[in-house]
Design a protein around this motif. Structure first.
Motif, PDB file in Angstrom:
ATOM      1  N   ASP A 140      -3.011  12.214  12.400  1.00 28.96           N
ATOM      2  CA  ASP A 140      -4.443  11.980  12.145  1.00 28.96           C
ATOM      3  C   ASP A 140      -4.643  11.232  10.827  1.00 28.96           C
ATOM      4  N   GLU A 141      -3.863  11.677   9.820  1.00 31.91           N
ATOM      5  CA  GLU A 141      -3.966  11.002   8.516  1.00 31.91           C
ATOM      6  C   GLU A 141      -3.525   9.542   8.612  1.00 31.91           C
ATOM      7  N   LYS A 142      -2.522   9.301   9.448  1.00 24.99           N
ATOM      8  CA  LYS A 142      -2.042   7.917   9.619  1.00 24.99           C
ATOM      9  C   LYS A 142      -3.109   7.053  10.270  1.00 24.99           C
ATOM     10  N   ARG A 143      -3.790   7.597  11.321  1.00 26.29           N
ATOM     11  CA  ARG A 143      -4.845   6.839  11.995  1.00 26.29           C
ATOM     12  C   ARG A 143      -5.976   6.506  11.025  1.00 26.29           C
ATOM     13  N   LYS A 144      -6.348   7.509  10.202  1.00 30.59           N
ATOM     14  CA  LYS A 144      -7.417   7.272   9.222  1.00 30.59           C
ATOM     15  C   LYS A 144      -7.007   6.191   8.223  1.00 30.59           C
ATOM     16  N   ARG A 145      -5.748   6.288   7.774  1.00 29.17           N
ATOM     17  CA  ARG A 145      -5.274   5.294   6.807  1.00 29.17           C
ATOM     18  C   ARG A 145      -5.274   3.889   7.407  1.00 29.17           C
ATOM     19  N   VAL A 146      -4.775   3.767   8.626  1.00 31.08           N
ATOM     20  CA  VAL A 146      -4.718   2.461   9.280  1.00 31.08           C
ATOM     21  C   VAL A 146      -6.126   1.900   9.477  1.00 31.08           C
ATOM     22  N   ASN A 147      -7.077   2.755   9.883  1.00 28.32           N
ATOM     23  CA  ASN A 147      -8.466   2.301  10.058  1.00 28.32           C
ATOM     24  C   ASN A 147      -9.065   1.833   8.735  1.00 28.32           C
ATOM     25  N   LEU A 148      -8.787   2.602   7.674  1.00 26.60           N
ATOM     26  CA  LEU A 148      -9.302   2.208   6.357  1.00 26.60           C
ATOM     27  C   LEU A 148      -8.701   0.869   5.909  1.00 26.60           C
ATOM     28  N   GLU A 149      -7.402   0.676   6.194  1.00 24.51           N
ATOM     29  CA  GLU A 149      -6.756  -0.588   5.830  1.00 24.51           C
ATOM     30  C   GLU A 149      -7.358  -1.759   6.614  1.00 24.51           C
ATOM     31  N   LYS A 150      -7.636  -1.521   7.918  1.00 24.28           N
ATOM     32  CA  LYS A 150      -8.250  -2.577   8.734  1.00 24.28           C
ATOM     33  C   LYS A 150      -9.641  -2.937   8.210  1.00 24.28           C
ATOM     34  N   GLN A 151     -10.422  -1.896   7.853  1.00 24.34           N
ATOM     35  CA  GLN A 151     -11.758  -2.140   7.319  1.00 24.34           C
ATOM     36  C   GLN A 151     -11.688  -2.901   5.998  1.00 24.34           C
ATOM     37  N   ALA A 152     -10.712  -2.501   5.157  1.00 22.53           N
ATOM     38  CA  ALA A 152     -10.556  -3.194   3.873  1.00 22.53           C
ATOM     39  C   ALA A 152     -10.155  -4.646   4.076  1.00 22.53           C
ATOM     40  N   LYS A 153      -9.281  -4.868   5.084  1.00 24.61           N
ATOM     41  CA  LYS A 153      -8.849  -6.229   5.381  1.00 24.61           C
ATOM     42  C   LYS A 153     -10.015  -7.080   5.867  1.00 24.61           C
ATOM     43  N   LYS A 154     -10.864  -6.487   6.738  1.00 27.76           N
ATOM     44  CA  LYS A 154     -12.028  -7.208   7.242  1.00 27.76           C
ATOM     45  C   LYS A 154     -12.985  -7.569   6.106  1.00 27.76           C
ATOM     46  N   ARG A 155     -13.205  -6.579   5.191  1.00 29.02           N
ATOM     47  CA  ARG A 155     -14.085  -6.852   4.047  1.00 29.02           C
ATOM     48  C   ARG A 155     -13.510  -7.968   3.186  1.00 29.02           C
ATOM     49  N   PRO A 215       0.830  -1.211   0.000  1.00 30.31           N
ATOM     50  CA  PRO A 215       0.000   0.000   0.000  1.00 30.31           C
ATOM     51  C   PRO A 215       0.859   1.254   0.000  1.00 30.31           C
ATOM     52  N   TYR A 216       0.357   2.279  -0.663  1.00 30.82           N
ATOM     53  CA  TYR A 216       1.098   3.545  -0.737  1.00 30.82           C
ATOM     54  C   TYR A 216       1.020   4.249   0.608  1.00 30.82           C
ATOM     55  N   VAL A 217       2.152   4.636   1.148  1.00 32.17           N
ATOM     56  CA  VAL A 217       2.221   5.333   2.438  1.00 32.17           C
ATOM     57  C   VAL A 217       2.863   6.698   2.204  1.00 32.17           C
ATOM     58  N   PRO A 218       2.129   7.781   2.363  1.00 32.22           N
ATOM     59  CA  PRO A 218       2.701   9.129   2.186  1.00 32.22           C
ATOM     60  C   PRO A 218       3.832   9.358   3.171  1.00 32.22           C
ATOM     61  N   THR A 219       4.871   9.982   2.717  1.00 32.21           N
ATOM     62  CA  THR A 219       6.037  10.209   3.579  1.00 32.21           C
ATOM     63  C   THR A 219       5.822  11.364   4.540  1.00 32.21           C
ATOM     64  N   ASN A 220       4.858  12.239   4.220  1.00 29.55           N
ATOM     65  CA  ASN A 220       4.660  13.425   5.041  1.00 29.55           C
ATOM     66  C   ASN A 220       3.281  13.450   5.705  1.00 29.55           C
ATOM     67  N   GLU A 221       2.654  12.265   5.942  1.00 34.26           N
ATOM     68  CA  GLU A 221       1.311  12.234   6.526  1.00 34.26           C
ATOM     69  C   GLU A 221       1.358  12.619   8.009  1.00 34.26           C
ATOM     70  N   THR A 222       0.293  13.252   8.426  1.00 31.80           N
ATOM     71  CA  THR A 222       0.167  13.664   9.829  1.00 31.80           C
ATOM     72  C   THR A 222      -0.311  12.483  10.658  1.00 31.80           C
TER      73      THR A 222
END
Length: 389
Positions: A16-31, A7-14
């Motif tokens: 909050d952005e990291k938490r959102k990304r991780v949550n989205l990845e977890k949801q995608a994994k569950k689906r 997965p693409y990981v921005p080098t300059n993410e904040t």
């Protein structure tokens, strides 16, 4: 160039952005896992629909083994691999039949042709088949399975063949044959005794018909696999003798259907070890199986077998002499409907389906049609169980 699977990981993410990304990845994994689980379940269901487990049950001498032989002919590799083994069984069947008739002749006291007395003495004095062939007194079936009979049965048959032919041609023995149900004579006795000359040839190998007519008691439980119209069937054949029935219960779990066999021609016969009528025993056994708590929702395919023998028997035996409640005529249609009603009346569950077939198990043409019908029934059961119909 980066790994396209990571997965693409921005080098300059904040944060909050990291938490959102991780949550989205977890949801995608569950689906994804949920989809995989659903696909696996659907695949297993499809595989299940392509496999069926059947129990083949019934009293002894009802024809269960004959049905399995037919399945080998129709949907298996045929019976070629078993011809040499069945040569011995055919010879044993002949000797067993003539010995039973010889003992009956002595018991009934029918006059024999004087020239056949020596043949009668020879057969009567013949030791029991099991003791003659097996020094360790194991069952004939076990001896055949373990190849412990070698050529003894063939030698025994050849030594006594002339006596068999002479006695079978004697009117007194034929008179005993008319009392077959009283002396416990096997249904195929006449077939084997009529063909003794053919069986005695040096190059004799049993035909399919010979093997279908041959009788040998099933001991224990045997599993057989057949592919019928892209469906793999596991069929469990268990011994029908009363002493063998305790083997049945462990096989009741996860069964698609039961094929229950009863010899409808046995209405005038008793069990070999008691005075119980064979038909009454079959009906009682059917009731126990039909209403067993483990099988309460399992559908049953009922084979009322040996209709060919029934038709012959009705010409000289009255059903009323053995079932006093029967008030119909002694014709095939009336008698078969009567016994069908007696079996169906023992089912205590109105939701259970019982499919009835009147069968002649040694008739390959008829069995081919019935096996196709059974396959259709089982597949409808599977589709209904999976909610597709």
């Amino acid at each position: 160039m980066g790994d396209p699977l990571r997965p693409y990981v921005p080098t300059n993410e904040t944060p909050d952005e990291k938490r959102k990304r991780v949550n989205l990845e977890k949801q995608a994994k569950k689906r994804s896992e949920a989809i995989d689980k659903q696909l696996k379940a659907e695949r297993e269901e499809r595989e299940k629909q392509k496999m069926a487990k059947l129990l083949l049950l019934g009293s002894s001498e009802s024809g269960k083994t004959t049905v399995l032989k037919q399945l080998k002919i129709i949907h298996g590799r045929g019976l070629s691999d078993e011809r040499q083994r069945y040569r011995r069984i055919v010879h044993l069947n002949v000797l067993t039949a003539i010995k039973a008739l010889a003992h009956a002749l002595v018991t009934f006291g029918y006059p024999l042709k004087p020239e056949n007395q020596q043949h009668l003495d020879r057969i009567v004095n013949l030791a029991t088949i099991k003791n003659t062939l097996n020094r360790n007194s194991i069952t004939v079936q076990a001896a055949i399975r373990n190849q412990q009979l070698d050529d003894n049965s063939i030698d025994l048959f050849v030594e006594n063949m002339n006596s068999v032919v002479a006695l079978w041609s004697d009117p007194a023995i034929k008179k005993c044959y008319n009392s077959a149900s009283e002396i416990g004579l096997q249904d195929s006795a006449k077939y084997f005794l009529d063909n003794v000359g053919r069986f005695g040839k040096d190059d004799y190998l049993p035909t399919d018909e010979d093997i279908l007519q041959a009788r040998i008691r099933t001991v224990g439980v045997a599993e057989h696999k057949f592919e019928i119209a892209d469906v793999i069937y596991k069929i469990y054949d268990v011994g029908g003798h009363r002493s063998q029935r305790h083997f049945w219960a462990p096989y009741f779990d996860d069964v698609n259907a039961i094929i229950f066999m009863a010899a409808i021609s046995a209405f005038d016969q008793t069990l070999e070890d008691s005075d119980i009528n064979r038909m009454d025993d079959s009906i009682q056994l059917f009731e126990e199986i039909c209403n067993n708590p483990l099988m309460i929702n399992t559908h049953i395919i009922l084979f009322l077998n040996k209709i060919d023998i029934l038709k012959q028997k009705l010409e000289y035996v009255s059903v009323k002499d053995y079932f006093s409640e029967y008030q119909g005529d002694n014709k095939f249609q009336s008698v078969t409907k009567f016994f069908q009603r007696k079996f169906l009346a023992r089912n205590h569950n109105e939701e259970k389906h019982i499919y009835v077939h009147f069968t002649h198990a040694t008739d390959t043409k008829q069995m081919r049609v019935i096996v196709a019908s059974v396959n259709d029934i089982v597949q409808r059961m599977n589709l209904k169980a999976s909610g597709l119909i």
